[in-house]
Design an enzyme around this catalytic site. Structure first.
Site, mmCIF file in Angstrom:
data_model
loop_
_atom_site.group_PDB
_atom_site.id
_atom_site.type_symbol
_atom_site.label_atom_id
_atom_site.label_comp_id
_atom_site.label_asym_id
_atom_site.label_seq_id
_atom_site.Cartn_x
_atom_site.Cartn_y
_atom_site.Cartn_z
ATOM 1 N N ASP A 144 0.823 -1.209 0.000
ATOM 2 C CA ASP A 144 0.000 0.000 0.000
ATOM 3 C C ASP A 144 0.866 1.273 0.000
ATOM 4 O OD1 ASP A 144 -2.350 1.382 0.095
ATOM 5 O OD2 ASP A 144 -2.631 1.256 2.255
ATOM 6 N N CYS A 209 -24.083 1.487 2.601
ATOM 7 C CA CYS A 209 -23.020 2.479 2.838
ATOM 8 C C CYS A 209 -23.625 3.718 3.491
ATOM 9 C CB CYS A 209 -22.349 2.849 1.510
ATOM 10 S SG CYS A 209 -21.234 4.248 1.691
ATOM 11 N N CYS A 225 -16.521 8.760 1.005
ATOM 12 C CA CYS A 225 -16.296 7.562 1.829
ATOM 13 C C CYS A 225 -15.739 7.972 3.204
ATOM 14 C CB CYS A 225 -15.320 6.643 1.099
ATOM 15 S SG CYS A 225 -14.759 5.263 2.106
ATOM 16 N N CYS A 259 -21.271 -7.635 3.990
ATOM 17 C CA CYS A 259 -21.041 -8.555 2.870
ATOM 18 C C CYS A 259 -21.243 -10.007 3.329
ATOM 19 C CB CYS A 259 -19.623 -8.366 2.327
ATOM 20 S SG CYS A 259 -19.256 -9.492 0.977
#
Ligand code: SF4
Ligand code: SF4
Length: 359
Positions: A144, A209, A225, A259
């Site tokens: 990352d 969300c 976000c 999820c």
């Protein structure tokens, strides 16, 4: 030039098997090998940038060629080892903590030691182990930290598929893991790619969300976000999003927690990911009252350090505005006002206004 002992397909296959075993011994959940084709994502990525969905993360617009051509990022790259490591400790609660509004919710990857440090060290150990076995193989490790399309690479390596929430999902481990890569000049045999995505008609992540950050399946407007707002964004958080942030003060896990594949997540065995300073149970008021020295001491070696003290308090002020009204919250917010920076003051005043009618 390959060392003599690697001059046959069988020898390279044996080395690939060994590498996967060493990765397992180093704590990785999965290790796959790929020779990725990344040019196919260039137009889509540039379109995403053109829409401004990257917010203020200008670094995403830099180094375009490095992102799509691994051999430019590390000269001589012939294969990429794509590795994953689970990060959720068994003792840590998720949904329950999200539903306790006077407590802080911190993304579960960020409760312990900075994953960059943990994973980079293991990637380097893996690369060195390969070096011990075959000599100099020309490598570079990433976690990352560079323009690397890690999810697309992992998907092409066959680790799983990119879900509508834009994260990598695997049938055996959901998505609560971190990814890292070793670029190597060794022509190792590659693994079978993942060619299908198994979200089906599900749209739970898009529907749940909190800030409606998905423009469409697989398209995230990062500027909305909560992960971006609480970690990357340095300014005044748009007022219309504040009440939607709830008690999420550093990152957000909602599109993973809803999820259905998350039920397959594997708990981590890594002590580095165990929560520090009671961060999985802490009251918002307690964290808001950390002075700067406490913040610096308690976030040494933690990914939370990245957001900085002022933004840490900005995020908590919003969460305090969203928490049930109480004397301690009003007192804590009020006491912060005299020494607040202009940025913090905006959020503290907003938080106090949320309680004004009830107090
Ligand atoms: S991390 Fe949270 S705010 Fe961001 S897209 Fe996922 S659910 Fe939405
Ligand atoms: S919540 Fe549903 S649509 Fe979203 S990533 Fe998971 S399976 Fe796919």
């Amino acid at each position: 030039m390959l060392p003599d002992q690697l001059n046959s397909p069988d020898a390279l296959q044996q080395l690939a098997n060994d590498i996967k075993q060493w990765a397992k011994e180093l704590g990785f959940s999965d290790c796959r090998i790929v020779d990725p084709e990344l040019e196919q994502y260039r137009d889509q990525f540039n379109q995403w940038l053109a829409e401004g969905y990257h917010g203020t993360m200008d670094y995403l617009a830099n180094h375009e060629d490095l992102r799509f051509q691994p051999a430019i990022l590390h000269t001589g790259t012939r294969r990429i080892l794509s590795l994953s490591m689970s990060y959720l400790p068994e003792s840590v609660e998720t949904v329950k903590r999200l539903k306790t509004p006077e407590k802080a919710y911190i993304a579960r990857y960020a409760l312990g030691r900075d994953y960059h440090k943990t994973i980079r060290k293991r990637l380097t150990q893996l690369a060195q182990r390969i070096e011990q076995a075959v000599g100099d193989h020309g490598y570079r490790a990433f976690v990352d930290s560079a323009p690397v399309l890690e999810r697309q690479i992992a998907e092409q390596a066959g680790m799983g598929w990119i879900g509508k929430n834009t994260l990598l999902l695997t049938p055996k481990a959901g998505s609560l893991f971190l990814l890292g890569e070793v670029f190597t000049n060794l022509p190792l045999p590659v693994d079978k790619p993942q060619t299908s995505r198994h979200c089906g008609s599900c749209s739970a992540c898009l529907d749940k969300c909190p800030t409606d950050a998905f423009v469409a399946p697989w398209v995230l407007d990062a500027s909305k976000c909560i992960s971006y707002l609480t970690i990357e964004y340095d300014g005044i958080i748009p007022e219309e999003l504040r009440s939607k942030m709830g008690n999420r003060i550093f990152g957000c896990d909602d599109c993973q927690l809803v999820c259905p594949w998350t039920k397959f997540a594997k708990y981590t065995q890594e002590s580095d990911f165990q929560p520090r300073h009671n961060l999985d149970h802490a009251d918002l008021v307690e964290l808001f009252e950390w002075d700067e020295d406490t913040f610096m001491n308690n976030t040494a070696g933690s990914p939370i350090r990245r957001t900085g003290y002022e933004n840490w308090r900005r995020n908590i002020a919003i969460a305090l505005g969203n928490a049930p009204t109480s004397e301690s919250i009003i007192q804590s917010l009020t006491q912060a006002l005299p020494n607040a920076s202009d940025k913090l003051r905006v959020h503290v005043e907003w938080a106090l206004a949320q309680h004004a009618a009830k107090y």
